[in-house]
Design an enzyme around this catalytic site. Structure first.
Site, short mmCIF file in Angstrom:
data_model
loop_
_atom_site.label_atom_id
_atom_site.label_comp_id
_atom_site.label_asym_id
_atom_site.label_seq_id
_atom_site.Cartn_x
_atom_site.Cartn_y
_atom_site.Cartn_z
N HIS A 34 0.85 -1.20 0.00
CA HIS A 34 0.00 0.00 0.00
C HIS A 34 0.89 1.25 0.00
O HIS A 34 1.26 1.76 1.06
CB HIS A 34 -0.91 0.01 1.23
CG HIS A 34 -1.85 -1.15 1.29
ND1 HIS A 34 -1.44 -2.41 1.64
CD2 HIS A 34 -3.19 -1.22 1.06
CE1 HIS A 34 -2.49 -3.22 1.61
NE2 HIS A 34 -3.55 -2.53 1.27
N HIS B 211 -1.90 -0.96 7.17
CA HIS B 211 -1.61 -1.36 5.79
C HIS B 211 -0.54 -0.46 5.17
O HIS B 211 0.17 -0.88 4.26
CB HIS B 211 -2.88 -1.33 4.93
CG HIS B 211 -3.61 -0.03 4.98
ND1 HIS B 211 -4.58 0.24 5.91
CD2 HIS B 211 -3.50 1.09 4.22
CE1 HIS B 211 -5.06 1.46 5.71
NE2 HIS B 211 -4.41 2.00 4.70
N ASN C 25 -7.88 11.73 3.66
CA ASN C 25 -7.59 11.79 2.22
C ASN C 25 -8.80 11.42 1.37
O ASN C 25 -8.73 11.48 0.14
CB ASN C 25 -6.39 10.89 1.87
CG ASN C 25 -6.62 9.42 2.22
OD1 ASN C 25 -7.72 8.90 2.09
ND2 ASN C 25 -5.56 8.75 2.66
N HIS D 288 -3.97 3.19 -3.56
CA HIS D 288 -4.20 2.74 -2.18
C HIS D 288 -3.49 1.43 -1.89
O HIS D 288 -2.73 1.33 -0.91
CB HIS D 288 -5.70 2.59 -1.91
CG HIS D 288 -6.01 2.16 -0.51
ND1 HIS D 288 -5.94 0.85 -0.09
CD2 HIS D 288 -6.40 2.87 0.57
CE1 HIS D 288 -6.27 0.77 1.19
NE2 HIS D 288 -6.55 1.98 1.60
N GLU E 212 -17.16 -3.98 25.03
CA GLU E 212 -16.37 -5.21 25.15
C GLU E 212 -15.15 -5.21 24.22
O GLU E 212 -14.05 -5.56 24.63
CB GLU E 212 -17.24 -6.44 24.85
CG GLU E 212 -18.36 -6.67 25.85
CD GLU E 212 -19.64 -5.93 25.50
OE1 GLU E 212 -20.63 -6.10 26.24
OE2 GLU E 212 -19.64 -5.18 24.48
N ASP F 172 -31.88 -16.24 31.43
CA ASP F 172 -31.61 -15.20 30.43
C ASP F 172 -31.71 -15.74 29.00
O ASP F 172 -31.79 -14.96 28.05
CB ASP F 172 -30.24 -14.57 30.66
CG ASP F 172 -30.29 -13.45 31.68
OD1 ASP F 172 -31.40 -12.96 31.96
OD2 ASP F 172 -29.24 -13.07 32.21
N HIS G 136 -27.76 -15.25 25.76
CA HIS G 136 -26.70 -15.09 26.74
C HIS G 136 -26.02 -16.41 27.10
O HIS G 136 -25.06 -16.42 27.87
CB HIS G 136 -27.26 -14.46 28.02
CG HIS G 136 -27.55 -13.00 27.90
ND1 HIS G 136 -28.32 -12.47 26.90
CD2 HIS G 136 -27.15 -11.94 28.67
CE1 HIS G 136 -28.39 -11.15 27.04
NE2 HIS G 136 -27.69 -10.81 28.10
N ARG H 173 -21.97 -19.20 36.61
CA ARG H 173 -22.89 -18.39 37.41
C ARG H 173 -23.42 -19.21 38.58
O ARG H 173 -23.63 -18.69 39.68
CB ARG H 173 -24.05 -17.90 36.55
CG ARG H 173 -25.12 -17.13 37.32
CD ARG H 173 -26.24 -16.70 36.37
NE ARG H 173 -27.24 -15.89 37.06
CZ ARG H 173 -28.35 -16.38 37.60
NH1 ARG H 173 -28.60 -17.69 37.55
NH2 ARG H 173 -29.22 -15.58 38.19
#
Length: 666
Positions: free
Chosen positions: A20, A60, A179, A259, A414, A472, A476, A523
């Protein structure tokens, strides 16, 4: 000096017929201003603790950083630039930390380098708050990052930059290479964000509309960004640089053609003529090379810091020793010395508890021995139980200023949390860990993969690890997650069965220097199944938990299903069928053991049954085609955990039936 970058990029991509060239050519002027006039670094020592960090998020454009490292004097000879993108070279297609001296992080997946930079800036701010004294600043450096349109299109950029603004990471300075081009062409068809206003809304200081090819304007912008960092209410800075991709190429500049492809022989010649560059390919005129070389300047900067550090050591010897230990990644000797005592204390409390709670208990016990812990959760602290007794919450205070600590709420981010933890680990000084539900590891998976690729000491705490979370429901309930995480090269996935195995899993994750770990925790409450002697064998990844003379089959299990294996063994024993129960909390570690140890634990001559509340296919590598896997190959349901286990047939009775069948064939 900027043209030296351009032509090295052009020549390397042309020789490789791959790469690139556009970004290095377009950002060359920005790079010259930053690296030649502002960046504090020592090419002779890429690991100097107080160096500025530089991250090329748009990885890149890797020839940009390779050219800079070569020109400024890092151990990256011209032969390596000529070997760009070739097998075993130090100049891979995307920058790789640990491969190329001076590269701070592996980049390529867009947006993650920027997020790593947020983690580095956070680590700098935390260390400065912890170790700097009045008039004695041993931690005082900037984090700079280059980013393109693609980085800002990725959703992780929102997660990271929003948090960076909230935390006022004022020594983070980003350069936006505006750009207007990506692989598909001009971005106005799919990217029309008002980027300056977006970052102002995050709480950043924004310097808009800077000509990315005007060195004087760029220098003024960098100075303004650094001045902002010195203010009491300082903010991170985004410098918006309008550039022309492929600057210097007379026929391809400003188009997507430059590119991600070599310019071609004709355009390379035209570019040389347009830039007035008369040197041969891979040659840099002597006066340009001399102007670029930063070794002497870098060594002087590090010597000056070393003198300050020795003065600091004289006044604060304990803090100086602790800083050096932390940056070296060494644990306190007390960690190993006091571990037996801590395990004995855990063993003295045999109550049935969820392994997520056992994890918090382990943190309570271990945190005093690991002051370099920096924990957190993605808005699930009360569920993941990643906080510990005496932890201090870091983040934005009521007055809007940053408050230092050793535990932070990352918010519902997350992916951002995982990549920020990577940045913290790369910076050094902390062992980061962060929690979320296991099913949400999908959000953070690519950052987990990058941690494994970079061999980072990062710990992921994944709770609610199966259908055992109950009501749940399937959104989940993790089914495929543990097997899929186990096949990421270099990631150790732990699924402990009780409090002692959980404490040992934490111990192994903390001790590990060469890669990340993931703890998958329940759990629901689980009974105590091990004693200290047994649990210590967790270090081999898998071990014989309960054996009977003349065993006719092996029952293999992990986590919450290990109690079902023990129950099945008891039922079978009453019928005169002897079995062996093997606990396999970490298959990755077990697979690294010798063939002799593996055979000792899992004899090939014995048929095997595996039971785990997860997708069954993974266990075929251990039980073979003739063995049996008791698992779940569908999504779950919403119901109490005990009903779900019965509904999906993840029961000791099913294990008993499987062993009976196998034993009858012998």
């Amino acid at each position: 000096m900027a043209n030296a970058i351009r032509m090295l990029a052009v020549d390397a991509v042309e020789k490789a017929k791959s790469g690139h060239p556009g970004a290095p050519m377009g950002m060359a002027d920005i790079a010259e201003v930053l690296w030649n006039r502002h960046l504090k670094h020592n090419p002779a020592n890429p690991h100097w603790p107080d160096r500025d960090r530089f991250v090329l998020s748009n990885g890149h454009g890797s020839m940009l950083i390779y050219a800079l490292l070569h020109l400024t004097g890092y151990d990256l000879p011209m032969a390596e630039l000529k070997n760009f993108r070739q097998l075993h070279s130090k100049t891979a297609g995307h920058p790789e930390v640990g491969v190329t001296p001076g590269v701070e992080t592996t980049t390529g997946p867009l947006g993650q380098g920027l997020t790593n930079a947020v983690g580095m800036a956070l680590a700098e701010k935390l260390l400065a708050a912890e170790f700097n004294k009045s008039g004695q600043a041993i931690v005082d450096h900037f984090t700079y990052t280059f980013m393109g349109d693609g980085c800002l299109m990725e959703g992780i950029s929102h997660e990271a930059c929003s948090l960076a603004g909230t935390l006022r990471l004022s020594k983070l300075i980003g350069f936006y290479d505006d750009n207007g081009i990506s692989i598909d062409g001009h971005v106005e068809g799919w990217f029309t964000d008002d980027t300056p206003k977006r970052f102002e809304a995050y709480g950043w200081h924004v310097i808009p509309a800077v000509d990315g090819h005007d060195s004087a304007a760029l220098d003024v912008a960098v100075r303004a960004a650094k001045a902002q960092a010195a203010l009491p209410g300082g903010k991170p800075t985004l410098i918006c640089c309008k550039t022309v991709i492929g600057m210097g190429s007379p026929n391809k500049a400003g188009t997507h053609d430059v590119h991600g492809a070599a310019l071609g022989t004709t355009e390379v010649a035209a570019t040389r003529a347009a830039l007035g560059w008369t040197a041969a390919p891979f040659e840099v005129p002597a006066e340009v090379a001399t102007a670029w070389n930063a070794v002497e300047r870098g060594q002087a900067a590090e010597r000056a810091w070393a003198l300050r550090f020795e003065a600091y050591r004289t006044q604060y010897p304990l803090e100086a020793a602790e800083f050096e230990r932390r940056m070296a990644g060494e644990l306190l000797p007390a960690f190993a010395d006091k571990l037996p005592e801590l395990l004995a204390a855990i063993a003295a409390k045999p109550d049935a508890i969820a392994t997520r709670k056992a994890s918090q208990n382990a943190l309570d016990a271990l945190s005093a021995l690991v002051p370099e812990f920096f924990g957190g959760s993605a808005d699930l602290t009360g569920s993941n139980l990643t906080n510990f007794k005496g932890c201090v919450k870091a983040g934005r205070g009521k007055d809007g200023q940053f408050v230092a600590g050793n535990h932070m709420s990352y918010g519902v981010r997350e992916f951002g949390m995982a990549a920020i933890m990577n940045g913290i680990a790369l910076h050094g000084g902390y062992i980061p860990y962060g929690g979320t539900f296991l099913t949400f590891s999908d959000y953070s998976r690519n950052a987990i993969r990058m941690a494994a690729l970079m061999k980072l000491r990062v710990i992921h705490v994944f709770t609610h690890d199966s259908i055992g979370l109950g009501e749940d429901g399937p959104t989940h309930q993790s089914v495929e997650h543990i097997p899929s995480l186990r096949i990421i090269p270099g990631l150790d996935v732990w699924r402990p069965a009780d409090g002692l195995e959980t404490a040992l899993a934490w111990t192994c994750a903390i001790e590990r220097k060469d890669g990340p770990s993931a703890l998958c925790l329940s759990r629901q409450n689980l009974p105590r199944l091990t004693d200290v002697a047994m649990a210590t064998r967790i270090r081999q990844g898998g071990y014989v938990l309960s054996d009977m003379e003349g065993a006719q089959a092996v029952i293999l299990s992990t986590g919450s299903e290990l109690e079902l294996a023990i129950a099945a063994q008891a039922t079978l024993a009453a019928e005169g069928i002897a079995t062996r129960v093997v606990s396999m909390p970490c298959t990755n570690v077990f697979d690294r053991q010798s063939a002799a140890y593996q055979e000792q634990v899992l004899p090939l001559a014995l048929p095997a049954v595996a039971i785990e509340a997860a997708h069954p296919d993974f266990w075929r590598k251990y039980v073979g085609r003739t063995g049996v896997v008791v698992g779940i190959a569908s999504f779950g349901e919403s119901a109490p955990a005990k009903d779900l286990y019965a509904h999906f047939g993840i029961t000791s009775a099913r294990v008993v039936d499987a062993v009976r069948t196998l034993a009858s064939r012998r």
